[in-house]
Design a protein around this motif. Structure first.
Motif, PDB file in Angstrom:
ATOM      1  N   THR A 214     -25.655   1.361 145.560  1.00  0.00           N
ATOM      2  CA  THR A 214     -24.940   0.517 144.594  1.00  0.00           C
ATOM      3  C   THR A 214     -25.967  -0.406 143.956  1.00  0.00           C
ATOM      4  OG1 THR A 214     -22.889   0.620 145.867  1.00  0.00           O
ATOM      5  CG2 THR A 214     -23.102  -1.181 144.284  1.00  0.00           C
ATOM      6  N   GLU A 215     -26.142  -0.223 142.682  1.00  0.00           N
ATOM      7  CA  GLU A 215     -27.137  -1.012 141.940  1.00  0.00           C
ATOM      8  C   GLU A 215     -26.468  -2.259 141.369  1.00  0.00           C
ATOM      9  OE1 GLU A 215     -28.850   1.426 138.854  1.00  0.00           O
ATOM     10  OE2 GLU A 215     -29.907  -0.270 137.947  1.00  0.00           O
ATOM     11  N   LYS A 216     -27.072  -3.422 141.595  1.00  0.00           N
ATOM     12  CA  LYS A 216     -26.553  -4.665 141.023  1.00  0.00           C
ATOM     13  C   LYS A 216     -27.226  -4.868 139.665  1.00  0.00           C
ATOM     14  CE  LYS A 216     -25.811  -9.496 141.997  1.00  0.00           C
ATOM     15  NZ  LYS A 216     -26.212 -10.677 142.700  1.00  0.00           N
ATOM     16  N   ILE A 217     -26.420  -5.092 138.643  1.00  0.00           N
ATOM     17  CA  ILE A 217     -26.991  -5.143 137.295  1.00  0.00           C
ATOM     18  C   ILE A 217     -26.566  -6.424 136.569  1.00  0.00           C
ATOM     19  CG2 ILE A 217     -27.226  -3.884 135.104  1.00  0.00           C
ATOM     20  CD1 ILE A 217     -26.567  -1.331 136.638  1.00  0.00           C
ATOM     21  N   ASN A 218     -27.547  -7.085 136.017  1.00  0.00           N
ATOM     22  CA  ASN A 218     -27.355  -8.310 135.235  1.00  0.00           C
ATOM     23  C   ASN A 218     -26.413  -8.033 134.047  1.00  0.00           C
ATOM     24  OD1 ASN A 218     -28.094  -9.889 132.802  1.00  0.00           O
ATOM     25  ND2 ASN A 218     -29.565 -10.852 134.191  1.00  0.00           N
ATOM     26  N   PRO A 219     -25.483  -8.958 133.749  1.00  0.00           N
ATOM     27  CA  PRO A 219     -24.517  -8.711 132.663  1.00  0.00           C
ATOM     28  C   PRO A 219     -25.175  -8.325 131.333  1.00  0.00           C
ATOM     29  CG  PRO A 219     -24.020 -10.788 133.763  1.00  0.00           C
ATOM     30  CD  PRO A 219     -25.264 -10.260 134.404  1.00  0.00           C
ATOM     31  N   PHE A 220     -26.342  -8.872 131.076  1.00  0.00           N
ATOM     32  CA  PHE A 220     -26.988  -8.584 129.791  1.00  0.00           C
ATOM     33  C   PHE A 220     -27.676  -7.224 129.755  1.00  0.00           C
ATOM     34  CE2 PHE A 220     -26.786 -13.193 130.312  1.00  0.00           C
ATOM     35  CZ  PHE A 220     -25.999 -13.489 129.206  1.00  0.00           C
ATOM     36  N   LYS A 221     -27.746  -6.563 130.919  1.00  0.00           N
ATOM     37  CA  LYS A 221     -28.424  -5.260 130.952  1.00  0.00           C
ATOM     38  C   LYS A 221     -27.464  -4.098 131.189  1.00  0.00           C
ATOM     39  CE  LYS A 221     -32.865  -7.067 132.114  1.00  0.00           C
ATOM     40  NZ  LYS A 221     -33.753  -7.486 133.171  1.00  0.00           N
ATOM     41  N   GLN A 222     -26.177  -4.413 131.317  1.00  0.00           N
ATOM     42  CA  GLN A 222     -25.234  -3.351 131.691  1.00  0.00           C
ATOM     43  C   GLN A 222     -25.027  -2.306 130.588  1.00  0.00           C
ATOM     44  OE1 GLN A 222     -21.725  -5.379 133.128  1.00  0.00           O
ATOM     45  NE2 GLN A 222     -22.939  -6.528 134.604  1.00  0.00           N
ATOM     46  N   THR A 223     -25.091  -2.748 129.337  1.00  0.00           N
ATOM     47  CA  THR A 223     -24.909  -1.794 128.239  1.00  0.00           C
ATOM     48  C   THR A 223     -26.147  -0.909 128.089  1.00  0.00           C
ATOM     49  OG1 THR A 223     -23.392  -3.277 127.120  1.00  0.00           O
ATOM     50  CG2 THR A 223     -24.436  -1.618 125.750  1.00  0.00           C
ATOM     51  N   SER A 224     -27.318  -1.525 128.156  1.00  0.00           N
ATOM     52  CA  SER A 224     -28.539  -0.720 128.002  1.00  0.00           C
ATOM     53  C   SER A 224     -28.709   0.225 129.198  1.00  0.00           C
ATOM     54  CB  SER A 224     -29.770  -1.599 127.821  1.00  0.00           C
ATOM     55  OG  SER A 224     -29.855  -2.525 128.875  1.00  0.00           O
ATOM     56  N   ARG A 225     -28.302  -0.221 130.406  1.00  0.00           N
ATOM     57  CA  ARG A 225     -28.403   0.645 131.595  1.00  0.00           C
ATOM     58  C   ARG A 225     -27.488   1.868 131.434  1.00  0.00           C
ATOM     59  NH1 ARG A 225     -29.455   3.826 134.648  1.00  0.00           N
ATOM     60  NH2 ARG A 225     -29.590   3.790 136.919  1.00  0.00           N
ATOM     61  N   ALA A 226     -26.284   1.621 130.898  1.00  0.00           N
ATOM     62  CA  ALA A 226     -25.358   2.754 130.683  1.00  0.00           C
ATOM     63  C   ALA A 226     -25.964   3.736 129.688  1.00  0.00           C
ATOM     64  CB  ALA A 226     -24.018   2.233 130.173  1.00  0.00           C
ATOM     65  N   LYS A 227     -26.631   3.198 128.682  1.00  0.00           N
ATOM     66  CA  LYS A 227     -27.215   4.052 127.645  1.00  0.00           C
ATOM     67  C   LYS A 227     -28.339   4.932 128.198  1.00  0.00           C
ATOM     68  CE  LYS A 227     -28.488   3.776 122.822  1.00  0.00           C
ATOM     69  NZ  LYS A 227     -28.966   2.955 121.735  1.00  0.00           N
ATOM     70  N   THR A 228     -29.074   4.399 129.189  1.00  0.00           N
ATOM     71  CA  THR A 228     -30.204   5.177 129.737  1.00  0.00           C
ATOM     72  C   THR A 228     -29.737   6.491 130.361  1.00  0.00           C
ATOM     73  OG1 THR A 228     -30.081   4.137 131.908  1.00  0.00           O
ATOM     74  CG2 THR A 228     -31.599   3.133 130.307  1.00  0.00           C
ATOM     75  N   LEU A 229     -28.473   6.570 130.727  1.00  0.00           N
ATOM     76  CA  LEU A 229     -27.980   7.805 131.343  1.00  0.00           C
ATOM     77  C   LEU A 229     -27.876   8.940 130.330  1.00  0.00           C
ATOM     78  CD1 LEU A 229     -25.171   6.214 133.502  1.00  0.00           C
ATOM     79  CD2 LEU A 229     -27.343   7.085 134.328  1.00  0.00           C
ATOM     80  N   GLY A 230     -27.771   8.572 129.065  1.00  0.00           N
ATOM     81  CA  GLY A 230     -27.727   9.599 128.011  1.00  0.00           C
ATOM     82  C   GLY A 230     -26.507  10.506 128.096  1.00  0.00           C
ATOM     83  N   ILE A 231     -25.366   9.927 128.477  1.00  0.00           N
ATOM     84  CA  ILE A 231     -24.180  10.780 128.646  1.00  0.00           C
ATOM     85  C   ILE A 231     -23.137  10.579 127.533  1.00  0.00           C
ATOM     86  CG2 ILE A 231     -24.435  10.976 131.150  1.00  0.00           C
ATOM     87  CD1 ILE A 231     -22.280   8.825 131.467  1.00  0.00           C
ATOM     88  N   ASP A 232     -23.442   9.742 126.547  1.00  0.00           N
ATOM     89  CA  ASP A 232     -22.472   9.505 125.469  1.00  0.00           C
ATOM     90  C   ASP A 232     -22.321  10.745 124.595  1.00  0.00           C
ATOM     91  OD1 ASP A 232     -22.306   6.916 126.403  1.00  0.00           O
ATOM     92  OD2 ASP A 232     -23.820   6.174 125.008  1.00  0.00           O
ATOM     93  N   ILE A 233     -21.122  10.931 124.085  1.00  0.00           N
ATOM     94  CA  ILE A 233     -20.874  12.030 123.127  1.00  0.00           C
ATOM     95  C   ILE A 233     -20.201  11.381 121.928  1.00  0.00           C
ATOM     96  CG2 ILE A 233     -19.859  14.317 122.793  1.00  0.00           C
ATOM     97  CD1 ILE A 233     -19.312  14.314 125.824  1.00  0.00           C
ATOM     98  N   LEU A 234     -20.999  10.997 120.950  1.00  0.00           N
ATOM     99  CA  LEU A 234     -20.438  10.180 119.871  1.00  0.00           C
ATOM    100  C   LEU A 234     -20.269  10.922 118.557  1.00  0.00           C
ATOM    101  CD1 LEU A 234     -22.312   6.893 120.718  1.00  0.00           C
ATOM    102  CD2 LEU A 234     -19.970   7.524 121.239  1.00  0.00           C
ATOM    103  N   LYS A 235     -20.984  12.000 118.371  1.00  0.00           N
ATOM    104  CA  LYS A 235     -20.861  12.812 117.148  1.00  0.00           C
ATOM    105  C   LYS A 235     -20.898  11.931 115.895  1.00  0.00           C
ATOM    106  CE  LYS A 235     -18.215  16.400 119.453  1.00  0.00           C
ATOM    107  NZ  LYS A 235     -16.957  17.072 119.580  1.00  0.00           N
ATOM    108  N   GLY A 236     -21.825  11.004 115.878  1.00  0.00           N
ATOM    109  CA  GLY A 236     -22.001  10.158 114.690  1.00  0.00           C
ATOM    110  C   GLY A 236     -20.976   9.067 114.539  1.00  0.00           C
ATOM    111  N   LYS A 237     -20.098   8.925 115.519  1.00  0.00           N
ATOM    112  CA  LYS A 237     -19.049   7.904 115.420  1.00  0.00           C
ATOM    113  C   LYS A 237     -19.660   6.494 115.451  1.00  0.00           C
ATOM    114  CE  LYS A 237     -14.904   9.011 116.634  1.00  0.00           C
ATOM    115  NZ  LYS A 237     -13.874   9.607 117.384  1.00  0.00           N
ATOM    116  N   LYS A 238     -19.193   5.649 114.563  1.00  0.00           N
ATOM    117  CA  LYS A 238     -19.678   4.262 114.520  1.00  0.00           C
ATOM    118  C   LYS A 238     -18.882   3.448 115.523  1.00  0.00           C
ATOM    119  CE  LYS A 238     -19.724   1.320 110.847  1.00  0.00           C
ATOM    120  NZ  LYS A 238     -19.320   1.072 109.479  1.00  0.00           N
ATOM    121  N   LEU A 239     -19.576   2.727 116.393  1.00  0.00           N
ATOM    122  CA  LEU A 239     -18.872   1.925 117.386  1.00  0.00           C
ATOM    123  C   LEU A 239     -19.135   0.458 117.194  1.00  0.00           C
ATOM    124  CD1 LEU A 239     -19.696   4.297 120.281  1.00  0.00           C
ATOM    125  CD2 LEU A 239     -17.422   3.880 119.426  1.00  0.00           C
ATOM    126  N   PHE A 240     -18.290  -0.355 117.797  1.00  0.00           N
ATOM    127  CA  PHE A 240     -18.463  -1.803 117.646  1.00  0.00           C
ATOM    128  C   PHE A 240     -19.588  -2.293 118.516  1.00  0.00           C
ATOM    129  CE2 PHE A 240     -15.414  -0.889 120.936  1.00  0.00           C
ATOM    130  CZ  PHE A 240     -15.715  -1.746 121.958  1.00  0.00           C
TER     131      PHE A 240
END
Ligand code: SF4
Length: 240
Positions: A214-240
């Motif tokens: 279980t990795e403890k992650i600083n609130p400011f790094k949680q989005t970038s950490r999720a991105k490092t997994l490279g599992i998003d499927i966005l097909k060019g969708k614009k997100l907030f």
């Protein structure tokens, strides 16, 4: 930038337990007084030159520090709908844990939905998914997505994915946050692949379980950490 026409909220289901804004250790707002903000009409306020303060062609997260469908906001919401209707050049993104109040909260000219409103129904466990999503799918909404946040357990969303454009997943943030397990995230992703629905792993949460740790992650790094997994499927969708 977000639009917060009112502020304040209170618990409605298990996902609210450690709410970032109103949970026991909330730091950002930490109060439950539900009141209109001084920015309630921000999208239609104009500069001295007569131009809107908020430029068009953007996604505007709305009520991310409260709930758009709170009963206490019933009167103010009429004004908010009128503002949303005026700014057809902005996509208003509304997330709610109170989708059961949707039908009684609509403006009289809603019809099959405003084109510039994207509603996200939040679910955190199978119980809330099975309770909220069938209603959500039955309502007149032109653009809709599911937000699994905070994700608290493995979910079977397959009965509901045919009716949505997109799924977002996020873990819980805070010192008492519950773990978010990568296996649950990957399971939802797989369901989205099969249903041909776009998928975004928005943030890991504070305690991210993966590979036997279980990795403890600083609130400011949680989005970038999720991105490092490279599992998003966005097909060019614009997100907030
Ligand atoms: S509905 Fe959202 S803002 Fe309100 S208490 Fe629950 S998690 Fe917090």
């Amino acid at each position: 930038m977000n639009w917060e026409p009112w502020t304040g909220c209170y618990k409605v289901s298990e996902g609210c337990e450690n709410c970032y804004f109103y949970g026991p250790h909330a730091k950002r707002y930490g109060q439950n007084t539900i009141e209109k903000t001084d920015k309630y009409d921000w999208p239609i306020r104009k500069t001295a030159k007569g131009e809107y303060n908020i430029k068009g062609n953007k996604i505007l997260p709305t009520c991310f520090a409260t709930d758009f469908f709170l009963p206490e906001a019933d009167e103010w919401r009429k004004e908010a709908w009128a503002i949303i209707k005026e700014r057809t050049d902005i996509d208003f993104l509304i997330l709610t844990k109170r989708i059961d109040r949707f039908l009684i909260s609509l403006p009289s000219d809603w019809g099959s939905g405003y084109d510039n409103v994207n509603i996200g129904c939040t679910v955190e466990n199978q119980k809330t998914a099975d309770d909220r999503l069938p209603r959500f799918l039955s309502y007149p909404i032109k653009r809709r997505f599911i937000a699994c946040a905070p994700l608290l357990e493995n979910l079977d969303l397959t009965p509901y994915l045919h009716g949505v454009d997109h799924v977002t997943v996020g873990g819980e943030t805070g010192r008492d946050a519950r773990e978010c397990d990568l296996d649950w995230v990957l399971s939802i992703r797989e369901q989205c692949v099969k249903a041909d629905v776009t998928f975004w792993f928005k943030n890991t949460g504070s305690f991210f379980k993966h590979d036997g740790i279980t990795e403890k992650i600083n609130p400011f790094k949680q989005t970038s950490r999720a991105k490092t997994l490279g599992i998003d499927i966005l097909k060019g969708k614009k997100l907030f």
